[in-house]
Design a protein around this motif. Sequence first.
Motif, PDB file in Angstrom:
ATOM      1  N   ARG A 741      76.817 -17.798  90.322  1.00 32.11           N
ATOM      2  CA  ARG A 741      76.387 -19.128  89.896  1.00 32.11           C
ATOM      3  C   ARG A 741      76.117 -19.102  88.390  1.00 32.11           C
ATOM      4  N   GLU A 742      76.722 -20.029  87.687  1.00 28.91           N
ATOM      5  CA  GLU A 742      76.494 -20.179  86.255  1.00 28.91           C
ATOM      6  C   GLU A 742      75.928 -21.577  86.011  1.00 28.91           C
ATOM      7  N   THR A 743      74.737 -21.630  85.463  1.00 32.07           N
ATOM      8  CA  THR A 743      74.092 -22.906  85.155  1.00 32.07           C
ATOM      9  C   THR A 743      74.086 -23.104  83.649  1.00 32.07           C
ATOM     10  N   ILE A 744      74.701 -24.200  83.213  1.00 35.75           N
ATOM     11  CA  ILE A 744      74.761 -24.523  81.792  1.00 35.75           C
ATOM     12  C   ILE A 744      73.729 -25.610  81.508  1.00 35.75           C
ATOM     13  N   TYR A 745      72.770 -25.285  80.663  1.00 35.80           N
ATOM     14  CA  TYR A 745      71.753 -26.254  80.257  1.00 35.80           C
ATOM     15  C   TYR A 745      72.103 -26.794  78.875  1.00 35.80           C
ATOM     16  N   GLY A 746      72.167 -28.110  78.762  1.00 38.88           N
ATOM     17  CA  GLY A 746      72.374 -28.726  77.465  1.00 38.88           C
ATOM     18  C   GLY A 746      71.159 -28.562  76.574  1.00 38.88           C
ATOM     19  N   SER A 747      71.283 -29.000  75.351  1.00 40.86           N
ATOM     20  CA  SER A 747      70.213 -28.819  74.371  1.00 40.86           C
ATOM     21  C   SER A 747      68.976 -29.631  74.733  1.00 40.86           C
ATOM     22  N   THR A 748      67.824 -29.106  74.367  1.00 43.84           N
ATOM     23  CA  THR A 748      66.545 -29.783  74.547  1.00 43.84           C
ATOM     24  C   THR A 748      65.734 -29.654  73.262  1.00 43.84           C
ATOM     25  N   SER A 749      64.756 -30.518  73.106  1.00 42.61           N
ATOM     26  CA  SER A 749      63.904 -30.443  71.916  1.00 42.61           C
ATOM     27  C   SER A 749      62.596 -31.154  72.191  1.00 42.61           C
ATOM     28  N   GLY A 762      52.057 -34.952  60.682  1.00 40.79           N
ATOM     29  CA  GLY A 762      53.488 -34.847  60.947  1.00 40.79           C
ATOM     30  C   GLY A 762      53.779 -33.939  62.113  1.00 40.79           C
ATOM     31  N   ALA A 763      55.032 -33.510  62.209  1.00 37.30           N
ATOM     32  CA  ALA A 763      55.426 -32.728  63.362  1.00 37.30           C
ATOM     33  C   ALA A 763      56.595 -31.823  63.014  1.00 37.30           C
ATOM     34  N   THR A 764      56.733 -30.752  63.785  1.00 40.71           N
ATOM     35  CA  THR A 764      57.880 -29.862  63.723  1.00 40.71           C
ATOM     36  C   THR A 764      58.664 -30.034  65.019  1.00 40.71           C
ATOM     37  N   VAL A 765      59.978 -30.117  64.926  1.00 41.33           N
ATOM     38  CA  VAL A 765      60.800 -30.273  66.119  1.00 41.33           C
ATOM     39  C   VAL A 765      61.321 -28.896  66.540  1.00 41.33           C
ATOM     40  N   LEU A 766      60.950 -28.477  67.734  1.00 37.63           N
ATOM     41  CA  LEU A 766      61.455 -27.231  68.308  1.00 37.63           C
ATOM     42  C   LEU A 766      62.709 -27.553  69.112  1.00 37.63           C
ATOM     43  N   ARG A 767      63.780 -26.823  68.891  1.00 39.59           N
ATOM     44  CA  ARG A 767      65.056 -27.107  69.548  1.00 39.59           C
ATOM     45  C   ARG A 767      65.563 -25.888  70.301  1.00 39.59           C
ATOM     46  N   ILE A 768      66.201 -26.159  71.444  1.00 40.36           N
ATOM     47  CA  ILE A 768      66.877 -25.129  72.225  1.00 40.36           C
ATOM     48  C   ILE A 768      68.332 -25.555  72.361  1.00 40.36           C
ATOM     49  N   GLY A 769      69.247 -24.696  71.948  1.00 41.93           N
ATOM     50  CA  GLY A 769      70.659 -25.017  72.044  1.00 41.93           C
ATOM     51  C   GLY A 769      71.176 -24.869  73.466  1.00 41.93           C
ATOM     52  N   THR A 770      72.429 -25.240  73.649  1.00 37.35           N
ATOM     53  CA  THR A 770      73.072 -25.099  74.954  1.00 37.35           C
ATOM     54  C   THR A 770      73.054 -23.632  75.387  1.00 37.35           C
ATOM     55  N   ALA A 771      72.709 -23.395  76.648  1.00 40.13           N
ATOM     56  CA  ALA A 771      72.580 -22.020  77.138  1.00 40.13           C
ATOM     57  C   ALA A 771      73.160 -21.904  78.539  1.00 40.13           C
ATOM     58  N   THR A 824      61.292 -24.589  78.007  1.00 37.24           N
ATOM     59  CA  THR A 824      62.581 -23.934  78.244  1.00 37.24           C
ATOM     60  C   THR A 824      63.032 -24.197  79.679  1.00 37.24           C
ATOM     61  N   PRO A 825      64.199 -24.808  79.880  1.00 42.79           N
ATOM     62  CA  PRO A 825      64.546 -25.268  81.236  1.00 42.79           C
ATOM     63  C   PRO A 825      64.790 -24.158  82.241  1.00 42.79           C
ATOM     64  N   TRP A 826      65.157 -22.962  81.792  1.00 43.15           N
ATOM     65  CA  TRP A 826      65.384 -21.862  82.741  1.00 43.15           C
ATOM     66  C   TRP A 826      64.171 -20.942  82.881  1.00 43.15           C
ATOM     67  N   GLY A 827      63.071 -21.306  82.237  1.00 44.72           N
ATOM     68  CA  GLY A 827      61.840 -20.549  82.419  1.00 44.72           C
ATOM     69  C   GLY A 827      61.530 -19.657  81.232  1.00 44.72           C
ATOM     70  N   ILE A 828      60.305 -19.165  81.185  1.00 43.56           N
ATOM     71  CA  ILE A 828      59.831 -18.403  80.027  1.00 43.56           C
ATOM     72  C   ILE A 828      59.839 -16.900  80.259  1.00 43.56           C
ATOM     73  N   ASN A 829      60.240 -16.440  81.459  1.00 43.54           N
ATOM     74  CA  ASN A 829      60.017 -15.040  81.810  1.00 43.54           C
ATOM     75  C   ASN A 829      61.229 -14.132  81.694  1.00 43.54           C
ATOM     76  N   GLY A 830      62.431 -14.669  81.515  1.00 40.20           N
ATOM     77  CA  GLY A 830      63.609 -13.821  81.402  1.00 40.20           C
ATOM     78  C   GLY A 830      64.180 -13.446  82.752  1.00 40.20           C
ATOM     79  N   GLY A 831      64.963 -12.353  82.780  1.00 39.57           N
ATOM     80  CA  GLY A 831      65.695 -11.952  83.977  1.00 39.57           C
ATOM     81  C   GLY A 831      64.793 -11.508  85.114  1.00 39.57           C
ATOM     82  N   TYR A 832      65.279 -11.730  86.341  1.00 40.74           N
ATOM     83  CA  TYR A 832      64.535 -11.399  87.555  1.00 40.74           C
ATOM     84  C   TYR A 832      65.505 -10.753  88.537  1.00 40.74           C
ATOM     85  N   TYR A 833      65.135  -9.593  89.093  1.00 45.89           N
ATOM     86  CA  TYR A 833      66.003  -8.958  90.086  1.00 45.89           C
ATOM     87  C   TYR A 833      65.264  -8.812  91.406  1.00 45.89           C
TER      88      TYR A 833
END
Length: 841
Positions: A741-749, A762-771, A824-833
């Motif tokens: 299964r490959e899940t492609i997440y579009g950009s978020t900010s 003011g504000a800073t915009v944090l961005r996450i690219g397509t992953a 982060t749409p896929w979670g903050i913890n990284g890989g899981y086995y």
Amino acid sequence: MFTTTALAMALPVAAHAADATPVTAPDVASDIIVTGTRTTGTKAADSAAPIQLLSSSSFQNVGQQDLTQILAQSLPSLNFQAFGGDTANLTLTAALRGLSPNDTLVLINGKRRHFTANLAVLGGSPYSGSAATDLSFVPTASISRIEVLQDGAAAQYGSDAIAGVVNIILKSSDHGGSLSTTGGQYYQGDGKTSQTSINAGFKLGDRGFINLTGEYKYHDFTQRGTCDRRYYTPTCQVRSDINPIDAAGVIQNKFAPNVNNILGDAQYSLFNLAFNAGYELTDGVQAYAFGSYGNRHASAYENYRRATRVSGVTSTGETVYPFPAGFNPREMLREEDFSLTAGLKGAIKGWNWDLSGTYGRDSVALYTVDSVNPDMWAQIQAQNSTLVTPQRNFYDGTISNSEWSVDLDVNKDFEVGLSKPITFAFGGQYRKDAYGIGSGEFGSYYSGGAQSYPGFSPSDAGVNVRRAEAAYVDFAIDPIKNLHLDLAGRYEHYSDFGSVYTGKVTARYDFSPAFALRGTVSNGFRAPTLAEEFYSSVNVGPGFVAGQFPPNSSAASALGFSKLQPEKSTNFSVGFVAHPAPKLQITLDAYEIRLRKRIVPSATIFGYDSSYTHNNGVVSQAVLDALHARGISTVDATSYAGINIFTNGADTRTRGIEATVDYASDFGSAGKVNWSIGFNYNQTKLQRIYPLPAQVTNTLDYSQSQLLDLNAQTGLTTATPRVKTIFNALWTMGRLSVNFRETIYGSTSQAVSYSGSGYGDGATVLRIGTAGITDLDIGYKVTKSVRFDIGANNLFDKKAPTVPNYNGRPTNGSNVYDAPYTFTPWGINGGYYYARATFNF
């Protein structure tokens, strides 16, 4: 895009249909559905509204066996909450089509499921305000299949069905069963997880069945980020400009140098029991019942407190510090969840009837542990000559939510000379909801309460009740061959805000067995949850105080806020279903959801902000007065003091496209592959943001004038991915299966504020690219009854981006360096086995 795609497909499909035999989509798409229609025998492939099915066999290919995770990894239009702050971290949730989790209705066997009592109060999060059904209390081993209606359905099912409906169908087997056990952890070595479940079916005499499920789950803490910026440099060296006592304290702390554990998963243990039963009383009447009981114990870390945060003076005048290494407070809950449905159904002279009663309750006892009430302890210490051991654990009170409903559903088919009989359905519902807050022990709330999460005071406590009555009618008509129409209307009356009328028109036309067009038009509503109306609390952090004010309170009214009203929606969708080749099904649906008076959490409305250089930092005296009137001390507010509130604060428009492709291929001796693609494009825009009441507005030089600051606005519009695509391939050959299964997440900010105020700086915009996130499961059947699986979610350990620094501080105002983006749409913890063993019997 939709029109050109439909026309491009319609021409070759129509030509193919001339000599084609009818085909069905692979696997579960040919199953009979009960969601979104009251016509008996409708198949998913023939549905007039978009619906996706998940069979229990598909659960096997997901490593983390929580039901919310299963849905998020299977449905492109559903996103999972990666992280929650405060008590929201103890009850994570998910949402359809970028709307609030509260806008999705959950049914069990077609009956409404109750909500959690644990309201998510987290400003700026797209999941803030969630008090939806807690899917963790539905054991996955009890589920036969899940039907997800991705269409507004308030006219059919009532409140909350704006984004869609998730209908969970329980197993009804009267024999056999399974035993499964799973273990896993994150690549980083934390978050150890285990799960064991057992399901078994039994006969009840010769006319009935009972299906039983038991489940136990455990998940350990995770910690992400590095040092605490208040005491360390970005390179994790102890700062030279801090109090020497605090400097020594962070060195002594057992978690040093990463002393602040706030960014990570909660630890929990969860035990569930569930049953589903039925008995044929006569040839025409069946009794049925189903229910569940769950018990959760969970805790999550909050911000680290320095050694000098708590100090006292003995009766002899000596200053003492009871926590030389500082302390790491935790918020903890003990939760009980219960649900029971019982009913009778049958048929009399062609009239099918179903009468049932459902009771559900969720009760959450909250605690603050490994903490202290500084003021209360200091008063006790002043009366003693030697160091007094402080009280560390506090009972904060109990919140509860219960729902009682009685439902009657009746339908009959009438032959009137049309291409198919007319299905006429009608029914009604009576519902009583109750939401209660019980106060905590005195020390939990006295003088600001225990550090990190003060308890509920007597002024917060109370029980609020709502009653609702509903009636509906539904006509399913095929006026000519291949044209299906469904007309639904519903009336509901609520004791707290009055009456609501909703309607829905659904149509589908099959040009051939290989191509059909479908569409819906409806209006809907969502009644505010009682938790949104009446929840009240205080959050005391290092340097700030924030009060959560109930919008239906006199204090909110004094500040100019109105009582909550229901959200109103208008839904449109149009799409097609195509079978251009044998074993191939393609669906595409475009939709628009307009929400008026959307219930949103406000940004923090400030009474005091230390960065405000005028008027001694006082932004709104009315806010400070309201806090003090509720007995909330602002003495800890060295940075800011303010309030948050839920309110009908915005009008939004959500547009999107949902598409699926399913294909089954057979390679003979090389095995079979089931291919699927799920695609969702979803865009939410703010059409209107309501102004703040004049009583709390400061536009002179502070720009506090809107309910939503940039952080809250982007939380609604860009903090979930606009595009999500799931590619899935299941290869089976003999006893071996491999699921890729490959899940492609579009950009978020999301826009974040350096100081945390969201207004003045003011504000800073944090961005996450397509992953792209890769999941892999490898299964092998040792025998027909024994299967082993190994696999990984996020196989290549894709990390969440980390917050950048500015002038030595994280730009989002966090206390932790290298903190992951919590959206982060896929979670903050990284890989899981993981590894799993399954035994069928």
